[in-house]
Design a protein around this motif. Structure first.
Motif, short mmCIF file in Angstrom:
data_model
loop_
_atom_site.label_atom_id
_atom_site.label_comp_id
_atom_site.label_asym_id
_atom_site.label_seq_id
_atom_site.Cartn_x
_atom_site.Cartn_y
_atom_site.Cartn_z
N ARG A 1 3.37 1.90 -5.32
CA ARG A 1 2.87 3.04 -6.10
C ARG A 1 3.99 3.71 -6.89
O ARG A 1 3.73 4.31 -7.93
N ASP B 1 -8.89 -4.34 -0.13
CA ASP B 1 -7.98 -4.83 -1.16
C ASP B 1 -8.49 -6.09 -1.84
O ASP B 1 -8.86 -7.06 -1.17
N TYR C 1 -1.40 -0.09 -7.95
CA TYR C 1 -2.37 0.10 -6.87
C TYR C 1 -3.22 -1.16 -6.76
O TYR C 1 -3.65 -1.72 -7.78
N THR C 2 -3.50 -1.59 -5.54
CA THR C 2 -4.45 -2.69 -5.40
C THR C 2 -5.84 -2.24 -5.82
O THR C 2 -6.24 -1.09 -5.61
N GLN C 3 -6.58 -3.15 -6.44
CA GLN C 3 -7.96 -2.88 -6.83
C GLN C 3 -8.90 -3.04 -5.64
O GLN C 3 -8.58 -3.68 -4.64
N CYS D 1 2.98 6.71 -10.03
CA CYS D 1 2.20 7.05 -8.84
C CYS D 1 3.21 7.41 -7.74
O CYS D 1 4.37 7.65 -8.01
N PHE E 1 -4.23 -5.85 -9.27
CA PHE E 1 -3.70 -4.49 -9.29
C PHE E 1 -4.18 -3.72 -10.52
O PHE E 1 -4.47 -4.30 -11.57
N GLN F 1 -4.19 3.05 -18.15
CA GLN F 1 -4.26 2.20 -16.97
C GLN F 1 -4.89 0.86 -17.34
O GLN F 1 -5.88 0.81 -18.06
N ARG G 1 0.82 -1.22 0.00
CA ARG G 1 0.00 0.00 0.00
C ARG G 1 0.85 1.27 0.00
O ARG G 1 0.31 2.36 0.15
N CYS H 1 -11.68 1.28 -7.89
CA CYS H 1 -11.00 2.21 -6.98
C CYS H 1 -11.45 2.02 -5.54
O CYS H 1 -12.65 2.03 -5.25
N LYS H 2 -10.48 1.93 -4.62
CA LYS H 2 -10.79 1.71 -3.20
C LYS H 2 -11.29 2.98 -2.51
O LYS H 2 -11.81 2.90 -1.40
#
Length: 569
Positions: free
Chosen positions: A71, A97, A76-78, A168, A101, A141, A67, A433-434
């Motif tokens: 980046r 999470d 990024y984790t989905q 990122c 990704f 992306q 986390r 997106c989280k």
């Protein structure tokens, strides 16, 4: 054009104390993010991504890497599927999470060759379930990426001359450039060489890889100002100095998110040969003086707002540059307020740039591969991404324009789109997106379709930006109609449901300003189409001759706008 003159000399403002600024002696980390970066730099995780974690699998990834440092390499984790927007803020990170990704591919200036786009397409189809998004910062992306596949993905991208480095993280992110750089006959200066020099010298530089927060850049001589200099941390805007010729006007401190601010001019002229030096100077100033105590105040815009343009320029010239910069003129007004380069545009060499619109930036790897083939058949294999989630094929002969337009249309990529498809953008949203609270891409696609059906003769340019949360990845504060995802009460049941807080009348251009936010102006997702139709019909009925939507929304009666929102039912 928001372009204040260089401020008069005044007393030096007092610095905020205890904000974690390195230049003031605060070397000890003041929050968990700063401790993580001091423990080990973000760039240093690369070896573990390539050689350790593909063997351990997702469950073996250290949380600080997962986390944090990931980046720095665009990962990024989905969001785990099935988690509602109402739970976004209450769940722990590990509960949000998924084991997949998002992989962001850095495309400085939005530039790709057909071979490079074909590689991206292959990665999408082989490893990412055939999903690809063109972003409003000229990146692409991919989603559904497994850690086990990252080494092969990076090898394919890097062999084709692309990178995910610093896509990122608390780093200098992708540098925006005009898609028509070098081919538009009206451009003030071609920023491509300056972008290349900055990237070559500084991307991946460990001394710049621990900034207080992200750092967003734009370098362009575009006559349309398409790189949105008003909302970047640093922007070089093409101007012509009366004695020194073509160069750049320097802007700093723009940014949106939860505390939006428009950038300010420093009144300094930057000759082309000094762009990299000045860029490095501003990034270094941000690194050393930027606030590191609170993440919510760690962007350059807060330092600029507190200290002022005069202090920024004086400190830059005294501490970071070899010599002072000459004063310079402000940019000319933009040639066009649209800034998207959609349609057919004559290049200076007599050929054409053909810009086309996907639906809210969402494509597939299969479609990207077809676009690469078309760029070879009808052009010279040069493709550009725009800052409005669109794409452009360069170098198309007059005789081939109609055929290319037809081929693109067969892929649902429209060269002459309706104002609604042309002007609608959407962030990633709750699908992946989280941070998101609501769904965005599908809502935007449905909104486009319904507006085209219900308002077929509406032809005024209109920007509709759909955002899944307050973080402004889709720039809702500077859209004609900006939609910020939130939970709102349903009129019928009183239950909290997906919806949007509405911002009206935002604009970047001749007179830049943030959209107005009415406290009670919220609509449910199900009532969104009715609301947008109502506000556009009211605008058409009430506007004066030649009045833009942004100008009308700025003067419209507050009670009237709120009533339109309350009627979404």
């Amino acid at each position: 054009m928001t372009s204040p003159a260089r401020p008069a000399r005044s007393a030096r403002p007092s610095r905020p104390k205890g904000a974690g600024q390195w230049a003031l002696g605060y070397s000890e980390p003041l929050n968990a993010n700063e401790r993580m970066k001091k423990d080990q730099g973000g760039l240093e995780v690369r070896d573990r991504i390539l050689n350790l974690y593909p063997r351990t699998g997702f469950d073996g990834i250290d949380p600080q890497d997962l986390r944090g440092r990931f980046r720095w390499w665009g990962l990024y984790t989905q969001r785990r599927p099935g988690i509602s927007g109402g739970r976004t803020a209450i769940l722990e990170p590990e509960e949000l999470d998924d084991s997949y990704f998002m992989q962001r591919i850095r495309l400085d200036g939005g530039r790709m060759t057909s071979d490079q786009l074909r590689v991206i397409a292959d990665v999408s189809t082989c490893y990412g379930r055939d999903v690809a998004d063109v972003t409003d910062r000229q990146n692409i992306q991919l989603h559904w990426i497994r850690i086990e596949d990252v080494p092969a993905i990076w090898a394919a991208l890097e062999n084709a001359g692309m990178t995910t480095a610093e896509a990122c993280g608390d780093t200098p992110r992708v540098i925006l450039g005009c898609p028509l750089a070098g081919v538009d006959g009206d451009e003030i200066i071609d920023g491509s060489e300056a972008i290349d020099e900055v990237v070559r010298r500084f991307v991946g530089d460990p001394t710049l890889a621990n900034l207080p927060r992200k750092f967003k850049s734009a370098i362009s001589g575009c006559a349309d100002h398409c790189t949105l200099h008003e909302i970047n941390d640093i922007a070089f805007v093409g101007v012509v100095h009366p004695e020194l010729g073509a160069g750049y006007d320097l802007w700093v401190g723009g940014g949106l998110s939860t505390n939006p601010r428009l950038g300010v001019r420093l009144g300094a002229f930057v000759p082309p040969a000094r762009v990299a030096e000045v860029w490095h100077g501003v990034v270094s100033l941000f690194r050393d003086y930027g606030y590191r105590r609170l993440r919510t105040r760690a962007r350059l815009k807060f330092l600029v707002a507190d200290m002022g343009a005069e202090w920024v320029r004086a400190t830059l010239e005294k501490e970071y540059l070899a010599s002072a910069l000459p004063d310079g003129p402000p940019p000319a007004p933009p040639r066009s307020e649209g800034r998207d380069h959609i349609g057919v545009h004559r290049q200076r060499d007599g050929r054409n740039a053909v810009g086309f619109a996907p639906r809210a930036g969402r494509l597939s790897g299969t479609t990207l591969s077809a676009v690469a083939d078309l760029a070879d058949r009808f052009g010279q294999g040069r493709i550009r991404a725009t800052t409005t989630q669109k794409l452009v094929i360069l170098d198309v002969a007059d005789a081939d324009v109609n055929a290319l337009e037809a081929e693109l249309g067969a892929l649902d990529l429209v060269v002459r789109p309706s104002v609604f498809r042309r002007g609608t953008m959407a962030c990633t949203g709750i699908e992946f997106c989280k941070l998101a609270i609501v769904e965005t891409k599908g809502r935007a696609r449905d909104l486009i379709d319904e507006l085209e059906r219900r308002l077929p003769d509406f032809d005024e340019p209109i920007g509709i930006n759909v955002n899944g949360c307050p973080n402004a990845c889709a720039r809702f504060q500077v859209a004609d109609i900006g939609l910020k995802g939130s939970l709102v009460p349903d009129d019928a049941t009183g239950e909290m449901v997906e919806g949007f807080q509405v911002h009206l009348g935002g604009h970047l251009g001749t007179r830049s300003r943030l959209g107005r936010k009415s406290r009670g102006l919220k609509v449910t997702a199900d009532g969104l189409v009715d609301y947008v139709v109502a506000v556009l019909e009211t605008y058409r009925a009430d506007r004066t001759a030649g009045e833009s939507f942004a100008d009308w929304a700025e003067r419209a009666d507050e009670a009237q706008l709120t009533a339109l929102g309350a009627a979404d039912g």
